[in-house]
Design a protein around this motif. Sequence first.
Motif, mmCIF file in Angstrom:
data_model
loop_
_atom_site.group_PDB
_atom_site.id
_atom_site.type_symbol
_atom_site.label_atom_id
_atom_site.label_comp_id
_atom_site.label_asym_id
_atom_site.label_seq_id
_atom_site.Cartn_x
_atom_site.Cartn_y
_atom_site.Cartn_z
ATOM 1 N N PHE A 26 -11.795 -6.910 6.168
ATOM 2 C CA PHE A 26 -11.885 -5.807 5.207
ATOM 3 C C PHE A 26 -13.337 -5.662 4.731
ATOM 4 C CE2 PHE A 26 -7.305 -6.654 4.073
ATOM 5 C CZ PHE A 26 -6.855 -5.339 4.142
ATOM 6 N N GLY A 27 -13.777 -4.441 4.485
ATOM 7 C CA GLY A 27 -15.113 -4.203 3.937
ATOM 8 C C GLY A 27 -15.128 -4.378 2.431
ATOM 9 N N ASP A 28 -16.305 -4.662 1.918
ATOM 10 C CA ASP A 28 -16.497 -4.751 0.474
ATOM 11 C C ASP A 28 -17.697 -3.885 0.146
ATOM 12 O OD1 ASP A 28 -17.006 -5.487 -2.151
ATOM 13 O OD2 ASP A 28 -16.523 -7.592 -1.816
ATOM 14 N N PRO A 29 -17.583 -2.820 -0.621
ATOM 15 C CA PRO A 29 -16.488 -2.398 -1.495
ATOM 16 C C PRO A 29 -15.545 -1.328 -0.925
ATOM 17 C CG PRO A 29 -18.544 -1.345 -2.210
ATOM 18 C CD PRO A 29 -18.818 -2.040 -0.913
ATOM 19 N N GLU A 30 -15.393 -1.229 0.392
ATOM 20 C CA GLU A 30 -14.438 -0.250 0.942
ATOM 21 C C GLU A 30 -12.999 -0.555 0.525
ATOM 22 O OE1 GLU A 30 -16.920 -1.521 2.672
ATOM 23 O OE2 GLU A 30 -17.819 -0.039 4.003
ATOM 24 N N THR A 31 -12.650 -1.845 0.560
ATOM 25 C CA THR A 31 -11.275 -2.253 0.261
ATOM 26 C C THR A 31 -10.843 -1.796 -1.136
ATOM 27 O OG1 THR A 31 -11.701 -4.142 1.645
ATOM 28 C CG2 THR A 31 -9.771 -4.295 0.242
ATOM 29 N N GLN A 32 -11.815 -1.734 -2.041
ATOM 30 C CA GLN A 32 -11.508 -1.358 -3.425
ATOM 31 C C GLN A 32 -11.089 0.113 -3.538
ATOM 32 O OE1 GLN A 32 -13.781 -3.547 -2.335
ATOM 33 N NE2 GLN A 32 -14.959 -4.461 -3.988
ATOM 34 N N VAL A 33 -11.434 0.954 -2.534
ATOM 35 C CA VAL A 33 -10.937 2.347 -2.569
ATOM 36 C C VAL A 33 -9.818 2.590 -1.556
ATOM 37 C CG1 VAL A 33 -13.007 3.429 -3.527
ATOM 38 C CG2 VAL A 33 -12.826 3.155 -1.037
ATOM 39 N N ILE A 34 -9.618 1.655 -0.648
ATOM 40 C CA ILE A 34 -8.580 1.837 0.380
ATOM 41 C C ILE A 34 -7.222 1.326 -0.130
ATOM 42 C CG2 ILE A 34 -7.812 1.051 2.652
ATOM 43 C CD1 ILE A 34 -10.750 1.106 3.545
ATOM 44 N N LEU A 35 -7.211 0.092 -0.632
ATOM 45 C CA LEU A 35 -5.910 -0.492 -1.000
ATOM 46 C C LEU A 35 -5.204 0.236 -2.145
ATOM 47 C CD1 LEU A 35 -6.351 -4.319 -0.353
ATOM 48 C CD2 LEU A 35 -5.307 -2.550 1.095
ATOM 49 N N PRO A 36 -5.938 0.810 -3.123
ATOM 50 C CA PRO A 36 -5.199 1.571 -4.144
ATOM 51 C C PRO A 36 -4.467 2.785 -3.565
ATOM 52 C CG PRO A 36 -7.404 1.028 -4.931
ATOM 53 C CD PRO A 36 -7.360 0.663 -3.481
ATOM 54 N N MET A 37 -4.845 3.228 -2.372
ATOM 55 C CA MET A 37 -4.221 4.398 -1.750
ATOM 56 C C MET A 37 -3.066 4.015 -0.816
ATOM 57 S SD MET A 37 -6.079 6.793 -3.039
ATOM 58 C CE MET A 37 -5.968 8.297 -2.103
ATOM 59 N N LEU A 38 -2.880 2.708 -0.603
ATOM 60 C CA LEU A 38 -1.851 2.239 0.338
ATOM 61 C C LEU A 38 -0.480 2.260 -0.329
ATOM 62 C CD1 LEU A 38 -1.180 0.858 3.102
ATOM 63 C CD2 LEU A 38 -1.602 -1.329 1.965
ATOM 64 N N LYS A 39 0.462 2.963 0.297
ATOM 65 C CA LYS A 39 1.819 3.010 -0.271
ATOM 66 C C LYS A 39 2.694 1.869 0.263
ATOM 67 C CE LYS A 39 2.719 7.634 0.230
ATOM 68 N NZ LYS A 39 3.535 8.832 0.086
ATOM 69 N N THR A 40 2.380 1.422 1.477
ATOM 70 C CA THR A 40 3.187 0.399 2.147
ATOM 71 C C THR A 40 2.872 -0.988 1.569
ATOM 72 O OG1 THR A 40 2.896 1.769 4.087
ATOM 73 C CG2 THR A 40 3.843 -0.398 4.474
ATOM 74 N N ASP A 41 3.853 -1.863 1.613
ATOM 75 C CA ASP A 41 3.689 -3.239 1.126
ATOM 76 C C ASP A 41 2.668 -3.983 2.016
ATOM 77 O OD1 ASP A 41 3.994 -5.961 0.608
ATOM 78 O OD2 ASP A 41 6.171 -5.835 0.357
ATOM 79 N N ILE A 79 5.987 -1.148 11.904
ATOM 80 C CA ILE A 79 5.708 -0.836 10.494
ATOM 81 C C ILE A 79 5.149 0.575 10.361
ATOM 82 C CG2 ILE A 79 4.320 -1.513 8.480
ATOM 83 C CD1 ILE A 79 6.127 -3.721 9.058
ATOM 84 N N LYS A 80 5.662 1.304 9.381
ATOM 85 C CA LYS A 80 5.111 2.632 9.090
ATOM 86 C C LYS A 80 4.120 2.472 7.940
ATOM 87 C CE LYS A 80 6.574 7.352 8.957
ATOM 88 N NZ LYS A 80 6.682 8.162 7.794
ATOM 89 N N VAL A 81 2.856 2.654 8.228
ATOM 90 C CA VAL A 81 1.835 2.486 7.189
ATOM 91 C C VAL A 81 1.536 3.844 6.569
ATOM 92 C CG1 VAL A 81 -0.518 1.702 6.707
ATOM 93 C CG2 VAL A 81 0.864 0.496 8.411
ATOM 94 N N GLU A 82 1.761 3.940 5.250
ATOM 95 C CA GLU A 82 1.611 5.245 4.592
ATOM 96 C C GLU A 82 0.566 5.203 3.468
ATOM 97 O OE1 GLU A 82 5.598 7.641 4.695
ATOM 98 O OE2 GLU A 82 5.991 5.610 3.928
ATOM 99 N N TRP A 83 -0.084 6.356 3.299
ATOM 100 C CA TRP A 83 -1.182 6.481 2.325
ATOM 101 C C TRP A 83 -0.892 7.589 1.336
ATOM 102 C CZ3 TRP A 83 -4.493 2.588 2.860
ATOM 103 C CH2 TRP A 83 -4.538 1.955 4.104
ATOM 104 N N GLU A 84 -1.438 7.429 0.125
ATOM 105 C CA GLU A 84 -1.316 8.488 -0.885
ATOM 106 C C GLU A 84 -2.230 9.656 -0.541
ATOM 107 O OE1 GLU A 84 -1.948 7.143 -4.892
ATOM 108 O OE2 GLU A 84 -0.569 5.468 -4.622
ATOM 109 N N GLU A 85 -1.882 10.818 -1.043
ATOM 110 C CA GLU A 85 -2.767 11.986 -0.954
ATOM 111 C C GLU A 85 -3.877 11.813 -1.995
ATOM 112 O OE1 GLU A 85 -2.387 14.822 0.997
ATOM 113 O OE2 GLU A 85 -0.802 13.688 2.031
ATOM 114 N N GLY A 86 -4.939 12.587 -1.861
ATOM 115 C CA GLY A 86 -5.984 12.559 -2.884
ATOM 116 C C GLY A 86 -7.144 11.675 -2.482
ATOM 117 N N ALA A 87 -7.871 11.185 -3.475
ATOM 118 C CA ALA A 87 -9.112 10.454 -3.191
ATOM 119 C C ALA A 87 -9.282 9.310 -4.179
ATOM 120 C CB ALA A 87 -10.293 11.408 -3.305
ATOM 121 N N CYS A 88 -10.201 8.417 -3.855
ATOM 122 C CA CYS A 88 -10.456 7.249 -4.696
ATOM 123 C C CYS A 88 -11.960 6.954 -4.678
ATOM 124 C CB CYS A 88 -9.662 6.060 -4.149
ATOM 125 S SG CYS A 88 -9.582 4.639 -5.241
#
Length: 424
Positions: free
Chosen positions: A289-304, A320-329
């Motif tokens: 994982f990148g730092d600080p990329e992870t800090q804007v990616i994981l808040p958008m992750l809907k999947t466990d 596994i179905k990996v799903e993301w929120e709409e919008g931006a971070c």
Amino acid sequence: MNVLVIGNGGREHAVVRALKNSPKVDKIYAMKGNAGIAELAELVNVDYCDVKAVGDWVDKKGDVDFTVVTPDDPLALGLVDELESRGHRAFGPRKNAAIIEASKAFSKELMKKYGIPTAKYETFNDYEKAAAYIETCPIPVVLKADGLALGKGVLICKTREEAREGIKEMMLESKFGAAGNTVVVEEFLEGPEVSCLAFTDGKTMVPMITSCDHKRAKDHDEGLNTGGMGTFSPAPFFGENSAKEVMEKIMLPTMYAMNAEGRTFKGVLYFGLMKTKDGYKVIEYNSRFGDPETQVILPMLKTDLMEIFEAIVDGRLSEIKVEWEEGACVCLVLASGGYPEKYEKGKAIAFGDLDEDIVIYHAGTALKDGQLVTSGGRVLGVVAKGADVEAARQKVYKNAQKIHFDGMYYRSDIGVKYRDVQRD
Ligand code: AMP
Ligand code: GLY
């Protein structure tokens, strides 16, 4: 299940927070963690680069069901191999695959062999030969130390004189330590940059939402290179055509190339890409994982996240179905005055009344006699989501003003760049 997370930065805080939300996770240990992580996990004070010591601790503890290895150095040192050899489950690439980040000479050779688009380059072990090449190569030119150099082993030389100096610093004066014994001299590329991270189990490649980092210390991408001063997600110019091109020409070929080399990569593969006039090219691979990329990616992750980690280790990511929120971070890094050069630690951190939907990830913090204090160059990440990058950016900057420590500084232009780059 009980999970051990290796690492101590903002990225690890984001991983720990995502795991805390998983119904599968009972207890989290963090080695070594920081003051923010301590609110969610039990901290373990063992040097995680000592892979044997980590293995011994996990054996002795007896109740760790799964370990997530996040930073580059323990991956390159073979921590995942060590844990597996003792019968433990661990997330992250093995040593022979983590080399994709640990050696630029390896990754450049891999891309050449398998036709993955990247900057043209030459590799040198010998100063005289490198110096002779510098006299004739096109300028600007990029010099890269071969090994891990905390993201600082790259010199962009705008003049031949700078290139002469740079090659001397790397190869004769060991400015980047042993990492500079082998140097990659690379063609200078131009275009917007995007971090494309993907989950992979060596059979399936699942891209995450894109993000953009800001590596330089000052506004308008000026000043020294840092570990990252802020990020936003998604990259505004990265549309469906981009996604298709990157998957077909870069992501899948890399996965197949690593398999063909007997170095199957399981974990998070990070593609640092530049969109050049000749299409996307790889600037760098990271094995994590990148730092600080992870800090804007994981808040958008809907999947466990825990489900994804387990599926990768078990080789069933395709299920596994990996799903993301709409919008931006957006994530804004609050840094210590002087970073990335000399800075002071131990400054008291004070928070005003922050908006409820703001998330603070700790990077360089510690508790001293019950007081939260700075303990690193990058101290906190202020994170907000919004309908678009601009909305998230406004929230982040409004709340950053309510946080204080002596010498605190941050960039004022996170989330502004690439607005005008056409999307496709
Ligand atoms: P790296 O540590 O490889 O990510 O490089 C740090 C930064 O240097 C990248 O994010 C780019 O902005 C820049 N860079 C690296 N390689 C090149 C290149 N070949 N051409 C232009 N810029 C580069
Ligand atoms: N943000 C760049 C990195 O994690 O290497």
